[in-house]
Design a protein around this motif. Structure first.
Motif, mmCIF file in Angstrom:
data_model
loop_
_atom_site.group_PDB
_atom_site.id
_atom_site.type_symbol
_atom_site.label_atom_id
_atom_site.label_comp_id
_atom_site.label_asym_id
_atom_site.label_seq_id
_atom_site.Cartn_x
_atom_site.Cartn_y
_atom_site.Cartn_z
ATOM 1 N N CYS A 231 0.774 -1.223 0.184
ATOM 2 C CA CYS A 231 -0.058 0.021 -0.197
ATOM 3 C C CYS A 231 0.744 1.249 -0.010
ATOM 4 N N SER A 232 2.002 1.326 0.707
ATOM 5 C CA SER A 232 2.734 2.578 1.143
ATOM 6 C C SER A 232 3.476 2.626 -0.442
ATOM 7 N N ARG A 233 3.934 1.767 -0.817
ATOM 8 C CA ARG A 233 4.725 1.730 -2.158
ATOM 9 C C ARG A 233 3.740 2.340 -3.266
ATOM 10 N N LEU A 234 2.737 1.762 -3.312
ATOM 11 C CA LEU A 234 1.579 2.336 -4.546
ATOM 12 C C LEU A 234 1.203 3.778 -4.292
ATOM 13 N N VAL A 235 1.011 3.991 -3.146
ATOM 14 C CA VAL A 235 0.736 5.528 -2.553
ATOM 15 C C VAL A 235 1.980 6.394 -3.038
ATOM 16 N N ALA A 236 3.190 5.839 -2.646
ATOM 17 C CA ALA A 236 4.374 6.788 -2.921
ATOM 18 C C ALA A 236 4.625 6.998 -4.311
ATOM 19 N N SER A 237 4.483 5.923 -5.071
ATOM 20 C CA SER A 237 4.889 6.058 -6.417
ATOM 21 C C SER A 237 3.617 6.447 -7.583
ATOM 22 N N LEU A 238 2.414 7.139 -6.931
ATOM 23 C CA LEU A 238 1.412 7.643 -7.749
ATOM 24 C C LEU A 238 1.923 8.578 -8.664
ATOM 25 N N ASP A 239 1.351 8.356 -9.815
ATOM 26 C CA ASP A 239 1.827 9.438 -10.936
ATOM 27 C C ASP A 239 0.541 9.397 -11.713
ATOM 28 N N ASN A 240 -0.283 10.380 -11.800
ATOM 29 C CA ASN A 240 -1.815 10.185 -12.597
ATOM 30 C C ASN A 240 -1.333 10.786 -13.928
ATOM 31 N N HIS A 241 -0.450 11.546 -14.317
ATOM 32 C CA HIS A 241 -0.180 12.060 -15.442
ATOM 33 C C HIS A 241 0.354 10.951 -16.463
ATOM 34 N N TYR A 242 1.186 9.885 -15.651
ATOM 35 C CA TYR A 242 1.599 8.771 -16.288
ATOM 36 C C TYR A 242 0.531 8.096 -16.742
ATOM 37 N N LEU A 243 -0.338 7.625 -15.875
ATOM 38 C CA LEU A 243 -1.522 6.664 -15.931
ATOM 39 C C LEU A 243 -2.389 7.171 -17.141
ATOM 40 N N LEU A 244 -2.623 8.693 -17.288
ATOM 41 C CA LEU A 244 -3.530 9.083 -18.132
ATOM 42 C C LEU A 244 -2.636 8.942 -19.862
ATOM 43 N N GLN A 245 -1.397 9.082 -19.711
ATOM 44 C CA GLN A 245 -0.738 9.098 -20.931
ATOM 45 C C GLN A 245 -0.729 7.719 -21.254
ATOM 46 N N GLU A 246 -0.583 6.797 -20.606
ATOM 47 C CA GLU A 246 -0.731 5.465 -20.749
ATOM 48 C C GLU A 246 -2.152 5.025 -21.276
ATOM 49 N N ALA A 247 -3.296 5.441 -20.711
ATOM 50 C CA ALA A 247 -4.619 5.262 -21.193
ATOM 51 C C ALA A 247 -4.640 5.831 -22.712
ATOM 52 N N ILE A 248 -4.084 6.646 -23.035
ATOM 53 C CA ILE A 248 -4.289 7.522 -24.224
ATOM 54 C C ILE A 248 -3.456 6.843 -25.062
ATOM 55 N N ARG A 249 -2.250 6.380 -24.748
ATOM 56 C CA ARG A 249 -1.367 5.340 -25.514
ATOM 57 C C ARG A 249 -2.204 4.180 -25.896
ATOM 58 N N GLU A 250 -2.712 3.612 -25.121
ATOM 59 C CA GLU A 250 -3.471 2.193 -25.330
ATOM 60 C C GLU A 250 -4.523 2.477 -26.389
ATOM 61 N N MET A 251 -5.070 3.652 -26.399
ATOM 62 C CA MET A 251 -6.212 3.955 -27.238
ATOM 63 C C MET A 251 -5.838 4.150 -28.748
ATOM 64 N N THR A 252 -4.723 5.021 -28.811
ATOM 65 C CA THR A 252 -4.037 5.370 -30.043
ATOM 66 C C THR A 252 -3.372 4.297 -30.706
ATOM 67 N N THR A 253 -2.857 3.262 -29.881
ATOM 68 C CA THR A 253 -2.237 2.066 -30.428
ATOM 69 C C THR A 253 -3.273 1.344 -30.953
ATOM 70 N N ARG A 254 -4.315 1.020 -30.449
ATOM 71 C CA ARG A 254 -5.467 0.374 -30.752
ATOM 72 C C ARG A 254 -5.859 0.838 -31.987
ATOM 73 N N LEU A 255 -6.257 1.978 -32.068
ATOM 74 C CA LEU A 255 -6.757 2.812 -33.144
ATOM 75 C C LEU A 255 -5.797 2.437 -34.280
ATOM 76 N N SER A 256 -4.558 2.683 -34.291
ATOM 77 C CA SER A 256 -3.947 2.600 -35.426
ATOM 78 C C SER A 256 -3.607 1.078 -35.781
ATOM 79 N N HIS A 257 -4.230 0.136 -35.243
ATOM 80 C CA HIS A 257 -3.939 -1.207 -35.699
ATOM 81 C C HIS A 257 -5.232 -2.030 -35.871
ATOM 82 N N VAL A 258 -6.325 -1.175 -35.705
ATOM 83 C CA VAL A 258 -7.699 -1.865 -35.547
ATOM 84 C C VAL A 258 -8.109 -2.453 -36.880
ATOM 85 N N LEU A 259 -7.820 -1.926 -37.971
ATOM 86 C CA LEU A 259 -8.056 -2.569 -39.235
ATOM 87 C C LEU A 259 -7.246 -3.252 -39.828
ATOM 88 N N ASP A 260 -5.990 -3.758 -39.267
ATOM 89 C CA ASP A 260 -4.969 -4.443 -39.782
ATOM 90 C C ASP A 260 -5.372 -5.636 -39.975
#
Ligand code: ATP
Ligand code: MG
Length: 243
Positions: A214-243
């Motif tokens: 719990c302490s380790r997770l709270v200490a390493s919380l980085d919401n900017h990273y989490l949002l960037q990762e969510a957007i990266r997942e979406m854009t990666t999927r979008l660019s391969h969805v018709l492959d």
């Protein structure tokens, strides 16, 4: 009748259920359009829990578990979609469950409290006061409830309230499929996942996490990273969805 073999069976059943909940006054008509926006973003995610969402869910559990006074704020869509999952999370986290509505009437508050109790939640109810710095009715809450919460989980939240709660010094956890929303960007921690997938993951993590993790997770919380990762997942999927 929705045929079980329909490729969008789950989505159609959920829409029908939300439509019925709207007819009963549990879900606001506007809540139906909010659900539609959520579905659109879930398409971009591939309707699955991504690795970064799972990290966000474990971090949410760590924040709830280490809170002094955790509160889960429930609106109409959340009560209709996930009353049982809210009750399970309450048991695992020890959080208070409190109703907070934009389209607020006393009758609707009581209706939602009934839905939550039917799902097994122990609801913190009673007279609410206008305590949050907002000009609309989401300002209403209870002094011993979300007003004094240190950590507050706000599934399907409005950006202005997320911002107001952060401004009051609270740790705000949002569940929102749209990583671009004001809510997602204003919250302390944003879980970019569908509500009914996210809640059981947070509950499970509340049961599993050891105090040092719990302490380790709270200490390493980085919401900017989490949002960037969510957007990266979406854009990666979008660019391969018709492959
Ligand atoms: P903001 O003020 O944060 O920019 P908004 O006010 O435009 O956003 P709302 O209309 O309040 O957003 O909609 C609520 C949010 O909830 C939307 O961003 C939508 O993607 C998300 N959402 C809807 N249904 C779900 C769901 N089942 N699970 C997760 N997120 C959802
Ligand atoms: Mg809004």
């Amino acid at each position: 009748m929705i045929p079980k073999d329909h490729p969008r069976y789950k989505s159609l059943v959920t829409r029908e259920m939300l439509g019925n909940a709207a007819k009963k006054g549990i879900v606001a008509m506007e809540g139906l359009t909010a659900h539609g926006r959520g579905e659109a973003f879930d398409y971009l995610l591939g309707e699955r829990t991504t690795d970064s969402a799972r990290l966000a869910e474990r971090t949410a559990a760590a924040l709830l578990r280490t809170a002094r006074h955790p509160v889960i704020s429930v609106n109409g869509n959340t009560a209709a979609l996930a009353a049982r999952e809210i009750a399970d999370l309450q048991k695992a986290s020890g959080a208070l469950v409190e109703v907070n509505l934009f389209h607020r009437t006393e009758e609707r508050v009581r209706l939602l409290e009934g839905v939550l109790r039917d799902g097994g939640a122990d609801v913190f109810s009673g007279p609410a006061e206008r305590l949050l710095p907002l000009s609309h009715d989401r300002a209403f809450c209870r002094r011993e409830g979300m007003y004094t919460a240190d950590v507050i989980l706000v599934p399907l939240e409005d950006g202005d309230r997320a911002e107001a709660l952060v401004g009051m010094g609270k740790t705000v956890i949002a569940i929102d499929l749209n990583p671009l929303s004001r809510t997602a960007r204003k919250a302390t921690l944003t879980v970019v996942d569908e509500l009914t997938r996210a809640l059981p993951e947070i509950t499970q993590a509340c049961r599993e996490l050891a105090p040092d993790e719990c302490s380790r997770l709270v200490a390493s919380l980085d919401n900017h990273y989490l949002l960037q990762e969510a957007i990266r997942e979406m854009t990666t999927r979008l660019s391969h969805v018709l492959d």
